[in-house]
Motif scaffolding. Structure first.
Motif, short mmCIF file in Angstrom:
data_model
loop_
_atom_site.label_atom_id
_atom_site.label_comp_id
_atom_site.label_asym_id
_atom_site.label_seq_id
_atom_site.Cartn_x
_atom_site.Cartn_y
_atom_site.Cartn_z
N GLU A 70 -6.74 -5.59 6.04
CA GLU A 70 -6.12 -4.36 6.54
C GLU A 70 -6.72 -3.11 5.90
O GLU A 70 -7.16 -2.21 6.60
CB GLU A 70 -4.60 -4.43 6.38
CG GLU A 70 -3.86 -3.45 7.29
CD GLU A 70 -3.32 -2.23 6.57
OE1 GLU A 70 -3.64 -2.05 5.38
OE2 GLU A 70 -2.60 -1.45 7.22
N HIS B 289 2.98 -5.55 5.45
CA HIS B 289 2.23 -5.69 6.70
C HIS B 289 0.80 -6.19 6.48
O HIS B 289 0.05 -6.33 7.43
CB HIS B 289 2.21 -4.35 7.44
CG HIS B 289 1.67 -3.23 6.60
ND1 HIS B 289 2.47 -2.49 5.76
CD2 HIS B 289 0.41 -2.75 6.43
CE1 HIS B 289 1.74 -1.60 5.12
NE2 HIS B 289 0.48 -1.74 5.50
N GLU B 290 0.42 -6.44 5.23
CA GLU B 290 -0.95 -6.93 4.94
C GLU B 290 -0.82 -8.41 4.57
O GLU B 290 -0.87 -8.77 3.41
CB GLU B 290 -1.55 -6.10 3.81
CG GLU B 290 -1.57 -4.60 4.11
CD GLU B 290 -2.09 -3.74 2.97
OE1 GLU B 290 -2.44 -4.29 1.90
OE2 GLU B 290 -2.15 -2.52 3.14
N CYS C 168 0.84 -1.20 0.00
CA CYS C 168 0.00 0.00 0.00
C CYS C 168 0.87 1.24 0.00
O CYS C 168 2.10 1.17 0.01
CB CYS C 168 -0.96 -0.02 1.18
SG CYS C 168 -0.17 0.29 2.76
ZN LIG Z 1 -1.16 -1.05 4.35
#
Ligand SMILES: [Zn+2]
Ligand SMILES: [Zn+2]
Length: 374
Positions: free
Chosen positions: A165, A64-65, A42
């Motif tokens: 997320e 982190h997703e 992202c």
């Molecule tokens: Zn993210």
């Protein structure tokens, strides 16, 4: 289990990305190892890559997703955070951070994001050239080295589970925008977060959702995810405002969710709120500058509320869980949101695409995910 793991390591700010090999760790008590199936990328990753998050040092393993299958369970890891039994081979979504759950911030203020004992989050832990290694999702394996790491079992396809997320961010925005049953809503911006906000507003009971953005393919997806009407950017600020009001059937929305991310779009979003309504601003996630603002005529006289919405918020763990329940309920074509599955060897290209232009392989990026098996 394959005895080695590979991870895409960012060597420095806006620098080269190397795929390095690691021995697979054996999980200790409370830990586990995950075989990563898909890890969403992202705007936050693109900002970190550009050195805009001081807490992350290089070399860094981002991502982190994280969605994958449990590959090895340490002693005592028998259920997910919702209490459902888990076994090797189960698909889970991993919550990237861990707070103590006992302190004043965690228990009284319900802001675990402010917990003083918060551990380095997966995808943000650094540097990557020191143990415990494999602490981010742009890798074949994740070493969940924080005992008690929160994760949720799911049978959703990985490309849907990976939206947990971004949907939790959208849910934070919807909550702060005070959407109620029957509310009229404008979602400004139709990137991944805007699209998730459309779905979240719908889930929250909005009676009419208007999405504003570009290009056409994303607007079509917004409509499939629950927007009643879409307004293309290409008609200038005042033309857009008129088109939005026409689509709403009134002069302003009860709630505007701003995800477009420029100071000018914030001003424009303010102009779309009905008197007495709320602007929930998610888009200006990094410092892009200031805007003129008149406290009397822009705020008090109109009796409006402006809510700052920073990511999934300080109690994101709850929203993470709620996001999964919405995805699992289904009914929307969530599987169409991931537009690009990119191998580890192309992480740098992907980070650069998200930092400028949002296009890769000649196609507009809606949501990009790293697929370590690709
Ligand atoms: Zn993210
Ligand atoms: Zn705490």
């Amino acid at each position: 289990m394959d005895p080695t793991a590979r991870a895409a390591i960012v060597t420095g700010v806006a620098g080269a990305v190397e795929v390095r090999e690691y021995d697979l760790p054996r999980p200790g008590p409370g830990q586990f190892v995950l075989e990563v199936e898909l890890c969403g990328m992202c705007g936050t990753d693109a900002h970190i890559y550009r050195g805009r998050l001081a807490s992350v040092r290089f070399p860094a393993l981002l991502g982190h997703e994280i969605v994958g299958r449990l590959a090895a369970l340490g002693e005592g890891v028998a259920t997910d955070h919702a209490g459902r039994p888990v076994a090797v081979g189960d698909r889970v979504g991993v919550f990237p951070s861990l707070s103590c759950g006992r302190c004043f911030e965690c228990q009284v203020r319900r802001r675990p994001g402010n917990c003083p004992d918060r551990r380095p989050s997966y995808g943000f832990a650094s540097p990557a050239d020191r143990p415990p290694y494999l602490t981010g999702g742009f890798a074949t394996h994740l070493y969940a080295s924080n005992a008690g790491t929160v994760f949720y079992r799911t049978d959703l396809p990985a490309e849907v589970a990976v939206l947990q997320e971004p949907l939790s961010v959208a849910l934070h925005g919807v909550e702060r925008s005070a959407i109620r049953i029957g509310s009229t809503v404008v979602v400004q911006g139709v990137g991944a977060i805007g699209l998730m906000a459309v779905a979240a507003a719908r889930a929250a009971g909005a009676a009419r959702v208007v999405a504003v953005g570009a290009p056409g393919a994303r607007l079509e997806l917004a409509a499939r995810l629950g927007a009643d009407a879409v307004v293309d950017l290409g008609q200038g600020t005042s033309g857009r405002r008129r088109a939005v009001f026409d689509a709403l059937g009134r002069e302003g929305a009860d709630a505007v969710i701003g995800t477009a991310g420029s100071p000018e779009s914030f001003t424009e979003a303010l102009g779309l709120v009905a008197d007495g309504g709320v602007l929930a601003e998610l888009g200006n996630f990094t410092d892009r500058g200031t805007v003129p603002f008149n406290p009397f005529s822009d705020l008090l006289k109109r009796d409006i509320t402006i809510a700052g919405v920073y990511g999934a918020g300080p109690d994101m763990q709850r929203r993470y869980h709620e996001a999964l329940t919405i995805l699992e309920r289904g009914g929307s074509p969530f599987e169409q949101v991931v537009s690009h599955r990119v191998p580890l060897g192309r992480v740098r290209e992907a980070l650069e695409a998200l930092g400028s232009g949002y296009a890769l392989d000649g196609r507009d990026v809606v949501k990009l995910a790293i697929d370590p098996s690709a």
